[in-house]
Scaffold this motif. Sequence first.
Motif, PDB file in Angstrom:
ATOM      1  N   ALA A 100       0.809  -1.220   0.000  1.00 23.36           N
ATOM      2  CA  ALA A 100       0.000   0.000   0.000  1.00 23.36           C
ATOM      3  C   ALA A 100       0.836   1.261   0.000  1.00 23.36           C
ATOM      4  CB  ALA A 100      -0.942   0.002   1.207  1.00 23.36           C
ATOM      5  N   SER A 101       2.130   1.160   0.298  1.00 18.96           N
ATOM      6  CA  SER A 101       2.978   2.352   0.335  1.00 18.96           C
ATOM      7  C   SER A 101       3.484   2.740  -1.052  1.00 18.96           C
ATOM      8  CB  SER A 101       4.168   2.125   1.267  1.00 18.96           C
ATOM      9  OG  SER A 101       5.040   1.131   0.761  1.00 18.96           O
ATOM     10  N   GLU A 102       3.202   1.923  -2.050  1.00 27.71           N
ATOM     11  CA  GLU A 102       3.666   2.185  -3.406  1.00 27.71           C
ATOM     12  C   GLU A 102       2.489   2.165  -4.385  1.00 27.71           C
ATOM     13  OE1 GLU A 102       6.484  -0.819  -4.291  1.00 27.71           O
ATOM     14  OE2 GLU A 102       7.990  -0.118  -2.843  1.00 27.71           O
ATOM     15  N   PRO A 103       2.588   2.930  -5.484  1.00 29.72           N
ATOM     16  CA  PRO A 103       1.548   2.847  -6.510  1.00 29.72           C
ATOM     17  C   PRO A 103       1.437   1.419  -7.040  1.00 29.72           C
ATOM     18  CG  PRO A 103       2.929   4.763  -6.876  1.00 29.72           C
ATOM     19  CD  PRO A 103       3.604   3.948  -5.803  1.00 29.72           C
ATOM     20  N   LEU A 104       0.217   0.983  -7.274  1.00 33.76           N
ATOM     21  CA  LEU A 104      -0.056  -0.375  -7.731  1.00 33.76           C
ATOM     22  C   LEU A 104      -0.633  -0.326  -9.142  1.00 33.76           C
ATOM     23  CD1 LEU A 104      -0.574  -3.455  -7.326  1.00 33.76           C
ATOM     24  CD2 LEU A 104      -2.742  -2.815  -6.230  1.00 33.76           C
ATOM     25  N   VAL A 105      -0.039  -1.053 -10.056  1.00 31.28           N
ATOM     26  CA  VAL A 105      -0.539  -1.141 -11.428  1.00 31.28           C
ATOM     27  C   VAL A 105      -1.365  -2.410 -11.570  1.00 31.28           C
ATOM     28  CG1 VAL A 105       0.069  -1.287 -13.870  1.00 31.28           C
ATOM     29  CG2 VAL A 105       1.466   0.108 -12.314  1.00 31.28           C
ATOM     30  N   VAL A 106      -2.611  -2.254 -12.026  1.00 35.16           N
ATOM     31  CA  VAL A 106      -3.504  -3.388 -12.261  1.00 35.16           C
ATOM     32  C   VAL A 106      -3.965  -3.342 -13.714  1.00 35.16           C
ATOM     33  CG1 VAL A 106      -5.739  -4.427 -11.704  1.00 35.16           C
ATOM     34  CG2 VAL A 106      -4.266  -3.566  -9.870  1.00 35.16           C
ATOM     35  N   GLY A 107      -3.871  -4.479 -14.390  1.00 34.87           N
ATOM     36  CA  GLY A 107      -4.335  -4.562 -15.761  1.00 34.87           C
ATOM     37  C   GLY A 107      -5.848  -4.703 -15.838  1.00 34.87           C
ATOM     38  N   THR A 108      -6.464  -4.036 -16.821  1.00 35.90           N
ATOM     39  CA  THR A 108      -7.893  -4.163 -17.092  1.00 35.90           C
ATOM     40  C   THR A 108      -8.090  -4.187 -18.603  1.00 35.90           C
ATOM     41  OG1 THR A 108      -8.570  -1.833 -17.358  1.00 35.90           O
ATOM     42  CG2 THR A 108      -8.259  -2.638 -15.097  1.00 35.90           C
ATOM     43  N   ARG A 109      -9.305  -4.460 -19.040  1.00 33.60           N
ATOM     44  CA  ARG A 109      -9.583  -4.442 -20.476  1.00 33.60           C
ATOM     45  C   ARG A 109      -9.614  -3.025 -21.031  1.00 33.60           C
ATOM     46  NH1 ARG A 109     -12.675  -8.696 -18.418  1.00 33.60           N
ATOM     47  NH2 ARG A 109     -11.952 -10.713 -19.201  1.00 33.60           N
ATOM     48  N   ASP A 110      -9.553  -2.032 -20.148  1.00 34.64           N
ATOM     49  CA  ASP A 110      -9.411  -0.641 -20.558  1.00 34.64           C
ATOM     50  C   ASP A 110      -7.986  -0.156 -20.341  1.00 34.64           C
ATOM     51  OD1 ASP A 110     -10.434   1.904 -21.454  1.00 34.64           O
ATOM     52  OD2 ASP A 110     -10.327   2.586 -19.362  1.00 34.64           O
ATOM     53  N   GLY A 111      -7.047  -1.079 -20.294  1.00 34.01           N
ATOM     54  CA  GLY A 111      -5.657  -0.714 -20.110  1.00 34.01           C
ATOM     55  C   GLY A 111      -5.242  -0.733 -18.640  1.00 34.01           C
ATOM     56  N   ASP A 112      -3.992  -0.406 -18.398  1.00 29.34           N
ATOM     57  CA  ASP A 112      -3.456  -0.415 -17.043  1.00 29.34           C
ATOM     58  C   ASP A 112      -3.992   0.760 -16.233  1.00 29.34           C
ATOM     59  OD1 ASP A 112      -2.022  -2.631 -17.705  1.00 29.34           O
ATOM     60  OD2 ASP A 112      -0.065  -1.641 -17.763  1.00 29.34           O
ATOM     61  N   LYS A 113      -4.293   0.490 -14.964  1.00 24.27           N
ATOM     62  CA  LYS A 113      -4.742   1.525 -14.031  1.00 24.27           C
ATOM     63  C   LYS A 113      -3.769   1.579 -12.859  1.00 24.27           C
ATOM     64  CE  LYS A 113      -8.276   2.056 -16.659  1.00 24.27           C
ATOM     65  NZ  LYS A 113      -8.318   3.187 -17.606  1.00 24.27           N
ATOM     66  N   VAL A 114      -3.456   2.790 -12.420  1.00 22.04           N
ATOM     67  CA  VAL A 114      -2.545   2.986 -11.297  1.00 22.04           C
ATOM     68  C   VAL A 114      -3.359   3.372 -10.072  1.00 22.04           C
ATOM     69  CG1 VAL A 114      -0.559   4.246 -10.404  1.00 22.04           C
ATOM     70  CG2 VAL A 114      -0.688   3.685 -12.852  1.00 22.04           C
ATOM     71  N   ILE A 115      -3.189   2.607  -8.995  1.00 21.75           N
ATOM     72  CA  ILE A 115      -3.966   2.797  -7.776  1.00 21.75           C
ATOM     73  C   ILE A 115      -3.026   3.241  -6.662  1.00 21.75           C
ATOM     74  CG2 ILE A 115      -5.438   1.664  -6.067  1.00 21.75           C
ATOM     75  CD1 ILE A 115      -5.105  -0.120  -9.274  1.00 21.75           C
ATOM     76  N   THR A 116      -3.456   4.225  -5.874  1.00 20.66           N
ATOM     77  CA  THR A 116      -2.699   4.670  -4.714  1.00 20.66           C
ATOM     78  C   THR A 116      -3.615   4.675  -3.498  1.00 20.66           C
ATOM     79  OG1 THR A 116      -3.155   6.983  -5.274  1.00 20.66           O
ATOM     80  CG2 THR A 116      -1.053   6.066  -6.014  1.00 20.66           C
ATOM     81  N   PHE A 117      -3.010   4.385  -2.344  1.00 19.99           N
ATOM     82  CA  PHE A 117      -3.750   4.361  -1.092  1.00 19.99           C
ATOM     83  C   PHE A 117      -3.550   5.670  -0.343  1.00 19.99           C
ATOM     84  CE2 PHE A 117      -3.664   0.015  -2.241  1.00 19.99           C
ATOM     85  CZ  PHE A 117      -4.744  -0.586  -1.610  1.00 19.99           C
ATOM     86  N   GLY A 118      -4.563   6.044   0.444  1.00 24.47           N
ATOM     87  CA  GLY A 118      -4.477   7.250   1.248  1.00 24.47           C
ATOM     88  C   GLY A 118      -3.513   7.073   2.403  1.00 24.47           C
ATOM     89  N   SER A 119      -3.543   8.029   3.334  1.00 17.65           N
ATOM     90  CA  SER A 119      -2.595   8.019   4.442  1.00 17.65           C
ATOM     91  C   SER A 119      -2.822   6.851   5.385  1.00 17.65           C
ATOM     92  CB  SER A 119      -2.692   9.338   5.217  1.00 17.65           C
ATOM     93  OG  SER A 119      -4.012   9.547   5.689  1.00 17.65           O
ATOM     94  N   ASP A 120      -4.007   6.213   5.324  1.00 19.74           N
ATOM     95  CA  ASP A 120      -4.283   5.053   6.169  1.00 19.74           C
ATOM     96  C   ASP A 120      -3.639   3.826   5.538  1.00 19.74           C
ATOM     97  OD1 ASP A 120      -5.208   3.049   7.760  1.00 19.74           O
ATOM     98  OD2 ASP A 120      -7.315   3.251   7.202  1.00 19.74           O
ATOM     99  N   ARG A 121      -2.368   3.618   5.827  1.00 15.29           N
ATOM    100  CA  ARG A 121      -1.616   2.534   5.194  1.00 15.29           C
ATOM    101  C   ARG A 121      -2.047   1.162   5.688  1.00 15.29           C
ATOM    102  NH1 ARG A 121      -0.017   5.056   0.780  1.00 15.29           N
ATOM    103  NH2 ARG A 121       1.594   6.633   1.119  1.00 15.29           N
TER     104      ARG A 121
END
Length: 279
Positions: A100-121
Amino acid sequence: MAFPWLKGHGTENDFVLLPDHDGTIHGELDGAFVAALCDRRRGIGADGVMRVIRTSALGEESAGEWFMDYLNADGSVSEMCGNGIRVFALHLVQEGLADASEPLVVGTRDGDKVITFGSDRAAGAGTAISVDMGVPEVRGVSKVGAGGRTWEAHEVHTGNPHAIAFVERLSDAGALLTQPDYDQAVYPDGVNIEFVVREGAEHVAMRVHERGSGETRSCGTGACAVAVAAAVADHTPRPTTYRVDVPGGTVHVTWRADDHLILTGPAEIVARGDMEWIA
């Protein structure tokens, strides 16, 4: 067939998650099986199913290790799910499959999405999660109809196609028990239809009828499309952030100066288990 499962939601848009990391449990994920799982009387009940699978096992192209193999409640394939991908990311973090401390790349049929978590690690219940939804496509205007009435609808694509109608009251759309009328020549593959009211400056509320699922308590790609349609109508300069109220809660959509949309909202995992499916 025995398999593990989880249940989660983002602003009450709910999903069944099927961990199948190497693709050997479910093989070709069957649409009829998905529809049965999502049935709220004969199955677990959900707006859709997300298979948690490695990109390499599914044979898709993505820079991310994990791919969100998402199907609607009727078993049809969907390109993207803004609420679902937050639940998907939360699951990966809680299982130690992502940090959760790093951006997470997840593949989808609409291309890659980058997910980030808030301060609540800690990534616990209700954790705020942000998703870069990419650049929206603002197209033309058509018509939608529901409850015996017809409205002008703005076409916005945010991974999924959307038709957005601004109404005086959310109740104007009626019960939404059936698919609203829309221009099938504009949307040959179906469309999510949002009915929207203005609540204040950069603040709207919406209801949505999703293709393949019916009326749902929330729609992440729909909230993004609604924010874009409202910002265009309001001539709001970017960057801007719109609050979008849905029946299941609230999300925020930021339209950045580089045109990317950032969807921020909560996600929760509420149940898990192992099932022997006998249907």
